[in-house]
Design an enzyme around this catalytic site. Sequence first.
Site, PDB file in Angstrom:
ATOM      1  N   GLN A  20       3.655  61.580  59.716  1.00  0.00           N
ATOM      2  CA  GLN A  20       2.418  60.904  59.340  1.00  0.00           C
ATOM      3  C   GLN A  20       1.863  61.354  57.990  1.00  0.00           C
ATOM      4  O   GLN A  20       1.062  60.652  57.391  1.00  0.00           O
ATOM      5  CB  GLN A  20       1.366  61.093  60.441  1.00  0.00           C
ATOM      6  CG  GLN A  20       1.789  60.428  61.749  1.00  0.00           C
ATOM      7  CD  GLN A  20       0.754  60.576  62.839  1.00  0.00           C
ATOM      8  OE1 GLN A  20       0.717  61.588  63.541  1.00  0.00           O
ATOM      9  NE2 GLN A  20      -0.117  59.594  62.995  1.00  0.00           N
ATOM     10  N   HIS A 121       7.127  65.714  67.179  1.00  0.00           N
ATOM     11  CA  HIS A 121       6.056  64.712  67.167  1.00  0.00           C
ATOM     12  C   HIS A 121       6.706  63.373  66.784  1.00  0.00           C
ATOM     13  O   HIS A 121       6.423  62.803  65.740  1.00  0.00           O
ATOM     14  CB  HIS A 121       4.943  65.128  66.198  1.00  0.00           C
ATOM     15  CG  HIS A 121       3.612  64.485  66.462  1.00  0.00           C
ATOM     16  ND1 HIS A 121       2.446  65.199  66.657  1.00  0.00           N
ATOM     17  CD2 HIS A 121       3.257  63.183  66.553  1.00  0.00           C
ATOM     18  CE1 HIS A 121       1.427  64.360  66.842  1.00  0.00           C
ATOM     19  NE2 HIS A 121       1.895  63.131  66.789  1.00  0.00           N
ATOM     20  N   ASN A 165       4.969  66.623  71.595  1.00  0.00           N
ATOM     21  CA  ASN A 165       3.687  65.947  71.545  1.00  0.00           C
ATOM     22  C   ASN A 165       3.767  64.649  72.341  1.00  0.00           C
ATOM     23  O   ASN A 165       4.600  63.787  72.056  1.00  0.00           O
ATOM     24  CB  ASN A 165       3.317  65.592  70.102  1.00  0.00           C
ATOM     25  CG  ASN A 165       2.024  64.772  70.035  1.00  0.00           C
ATOM     26  OD1 ASN A 165       0.948  65.297  70.287  1.00  0.00           O
ATOM     27  ND2 ASN A 165       2.126  63.475  69.734  1.00  0.00           N
ATOM     28  N   GLU A 166       2.908  64.530  73.335  1.00  0.00           N
ATOM     29  CA  GLU A 166       2.730  63.277  74.076  1.00  0.00           C
ATOM     30  C   GLU A 166       4.035  62.592  74.476  1.00  0.00           C
ATOM     31  O   GLU A 166       4.343  61.491  73.999  1.00  0.00           O
ATOM     32  CB  GLU A 166       1.879  62.294  73.260  1.00  0.00           C
ATOM     33  CG  GLU A 166       0.497  62.810  72.915  1.00  0.00           C
ATOM     34  CD  GLU A 166      -0.427  61.730  72.345  1.00  0.00           C
ATOM     35  OE1 GLU A 166       0.005  60.570  72.237  1.00  0.00           O
ATOM     36  OE2 GLU A 166      -1.575  62.047  72.018  1.00  0.00           O
ATOM     37  N   TYR A 296      -8.564  60.552  73.714  1.00  0.00           N
ATOM     38  CA  TYR A 296      -9.263  59.601  72.839  1.00  0.00           C
ATOM     39  C   TYR A 296     -10.206  58.674  73.603  1.00  0.00           C
ATOM     40  O   TYR A 296     -11.315  58.419  73.161  1.00  0.00           O
ATOM     41  CB  TYR A 296      -8.242  58.759  72.054  1.00  0.00           C
ATOM     42  CG  TYR A 296      -7.513  59.586  71.022  1.00  0.00           C
ATOM     43  CD1 TYR A 296      -8.058  59.796  69.767  1.00  0.00           C
ATOM     44  CD2 TYR A 296      -6.298  60.199  71.326  1.00  0.00           C
ATOM     45  CE1 TYR A 296      -7.411  60.590  68.822  1.00  0.00           C
ATOM     46  CE2 TYR A 296      -5.645  60.989  70.381  1.00  0.00           C
ATOM     47  CZ  TYR A 296      -6.207  61.178  69.135  1.00  0.00           C
ATOM     48  OH  TYR A 296      -5.582  61.972  68.209  1.00  0.00           O
ATOM     49  N   GLU A 362      -5.745  67.353  70.159  1.00  0.00           N
ATOM     50  CA  GLU A 362      -6.145  66.185  69.365  1.00  0.00           C
ATOM     51  C   GLU A 362      -7.375  65.542  69.986  1.00  0.00           C
ATOM     52  O   GLU A 362      -7.439  65.368  71.205  1.00  0.00           O
ATOM     53  CB  GLU A 362      -5.060  65.093  69.330  1.00  0.00           C
ATOM     54  CG  GLU A 362      -3.869  65.404  68.482  1.00  0.00           C
ATOM     55  CD  GLU A 362      -2.849  64.255  68.470  1.00  0.00           C
ATOM     56  OE1 GLU A 362      -3.229  63.085  68.670  1.00  0.00           O
ATOM     57  OE2 GLU A 362      -1.664  64.561  68.274  1.00  0.00           O
ATOM     58  N   GLU A 418      -0.664  55.869  60.581  1.00  0.00           N
ATOM     59  CA  GLU A 418      -0.996  55.765  62.002  1.00  0.00           C
ATOM     60  C   GLU A 418       0.051  54.888  62.727  1.00  0.00           C
ATOM     61  O   GLU A 418      -0.253  53.836  63.263  1.00  0.00           O
ATOM     62  CB  GLU A 418      -2.433  55.257  62.171  1.00  0.00           C
ATOM     63  CG  GLU A 418      -2.902  55.025  63.610  1.00  0.00           C
ATOM     64  CD  GLU A 418      -2.557  56.130  64.616  1.00  0.00           C
ATOM     65  OE1 GLU A 418      -2.609  57.313  64.258  1.00  0.00           O
ATOM     66  OE2 GLU A 418      -2.227  55.778  65.757  1.00  0.00           O
TER      67      GLU A 418
HETATM   68  C1  FCB Z   1      -1.901  60.307  69.232  1.00  0.00           C
HETATM   69  C2  FCB Z   1      -0.797  60.838  68.358  1.00  0.00           C
HETATM   70  C3  FCB Z   1      -1.212  61.102  66.937  1.00  0.00           C
HETATM   71  C4  FCB Z   1      -2.158  60.042  66.413  1.00  0.00           C
HETATM   72  C5  FCB Z   1      -3.290  59.803  67.380  1.00  0.00           C
HETATM   73  C6  FCB Z   1      -4.290  58.786  66.904  1.00  0.00           C
HETATM   74  O1  FCB Z   1      -1.347  59.583  70.285  1.00  0.00           O
HETATM   75  O2  FCB Z   1      -0.287  62.033  68.907  1.00  0.00           O
HETATM   76  O3  FCB Z   1      -0.063  61.231  66.152  1.00  0.00           O
HETATM   77  O4  FCB Z   1      -1.463  58.889  66.118  1.00  0.00           O
HETATM   78  O5  FCB Z   1      -2.781  59.411  68.613  1.00  0.00           O
END
Ligand code: FCB
Length: 457
Positions: A20, A121, A165-166, A296, A362, A418
């Site tokens: 990113q 990531h 990551n995720e 989020y 995050e 993004e």
């Molecule tokens: C998450 C990601 C990150 C970014 C945010 C907005 O899912 O880990 O890289 O894109 O969302």
Amino acid sequence: MTELRFPDNFLWGAATAAYQIEGAARDDGRGKSIWDTFSHTPGRVYAGHTGDVACDHYHRYADDIAMMAELGLQAYRFSTSWPRIQPDGTGPVNPRGLDFYDRLTDAVLGRGIDPIITLYHWDLPQNLEDRGGWTNRDTAEHFAIYAAAVYARLGDRIGTWTTLNEPWCSAYLGYGNGVHAPGVQDPGAAFSAVHHLLLAHGLATQALRAGGAGRVGITLNPADVRPADPNSTADAAAARLVDGLHNRIFLDPLLIGGYPDDVREHVARIVEPTFVQDDDEKIIAAPIDLLGINYYAPTYVAGRPDGAGGGGAYPGTEGAVQFLAPVGPLTDMGWMIEPAGLTRLLERIATDYPAVPLLITENGAAFPDKAATDVTSPVQDTDRIAYLDGHLRAAHAAIARGVDLRGYLVWSLLDNFEWAEGYRKRFGIVHVDYLTQRRTPKSSARWYQEVISRNGL
Ligand code: FCB
């Protein structure tokens, strides 16, 4: 509003990810990742944006780290690019790739900032994708070898190691609905990817421990799944199903040991789970020292026979589950703003999976960030400040109720690429002018600086 103080030693920082921000996509022997391929495929990413240049952090890292220090950040979460370090994902390591992270780590430490590394990531080497990517068990083995190589170079200086990551996004968006790289749409593949990602985490954890790593963890994006009508049994069942596919499919094997029965049964209806082998669940359940939480927005669902929006990212929910359209206020991503969801989520995880300390790896928001009249004056992003303030209060409320939350990393330091949205969504507390690469801290950066210096709100 009342003044809130966070615990002593609460860690404040910011997060980014390699693809990113780094750019330099062809520098110093970097190989191709699935995101290079995906972003260069017409129609995949908004307006054909790619990470080729991004924020050019590869060349500007020293100034970026100086700026982090100026803002008072105590921790910096960054990811290493697998194809920069091991261009084909297997075989020889590219020393020049590791050199970059060596310089970066020293620069971070030199400013008194604590580096937190993420080994993956989302930028899988394309060569591995050509052999099936996360649907191929070998990818998990390759990941552990890559993890060991990074540890061998940086382990003497980096204390906190996170593997993935995720993985929810890698598996379900990458192989389920295809919105992310590699853009595959195959429900069975999504579940095999879930398992191989978890196995990759487990094998990498073994490799890191063997090298002597002290603090090892993983970052998830667990969802605060809510039934649309709390009194409806159909909605409760839908919420339970989505919770299984989003949360318990990762949290249970990592922190309890083994997949939950209801999830196992659901998956078996879609694909024969031959990918789960005998000792896998033991490997995946190796103890971790830290669970990273990315939050989020909440997820509201209803159980309806004609449910809309199921499937894809939640294989097997087609028709049966309705994902409710978010209701305002919304961010520029169209995501709901509901700080209480963060409190609920943290408390739920602390209750159901009590042994592991949590770190918010995050949290943040995209907003249109109306440009100031002249480029040198900061963006007045009061909406972002309100979002962060609300979520920090929510995190504080969870701590007050006993959750072992160790710190908060804002997403993101810089405006950046993004993913499928390209550069049109801005998450940074620092504005990036992509024509000049000029960085200008937004009002939110100055606000955050103040929060950190007071250790409170
Ligand atoms: C998450 C990601 C990150 C970014 C945010 C907005 O899912 O880990 O890289 O894109 O969302």
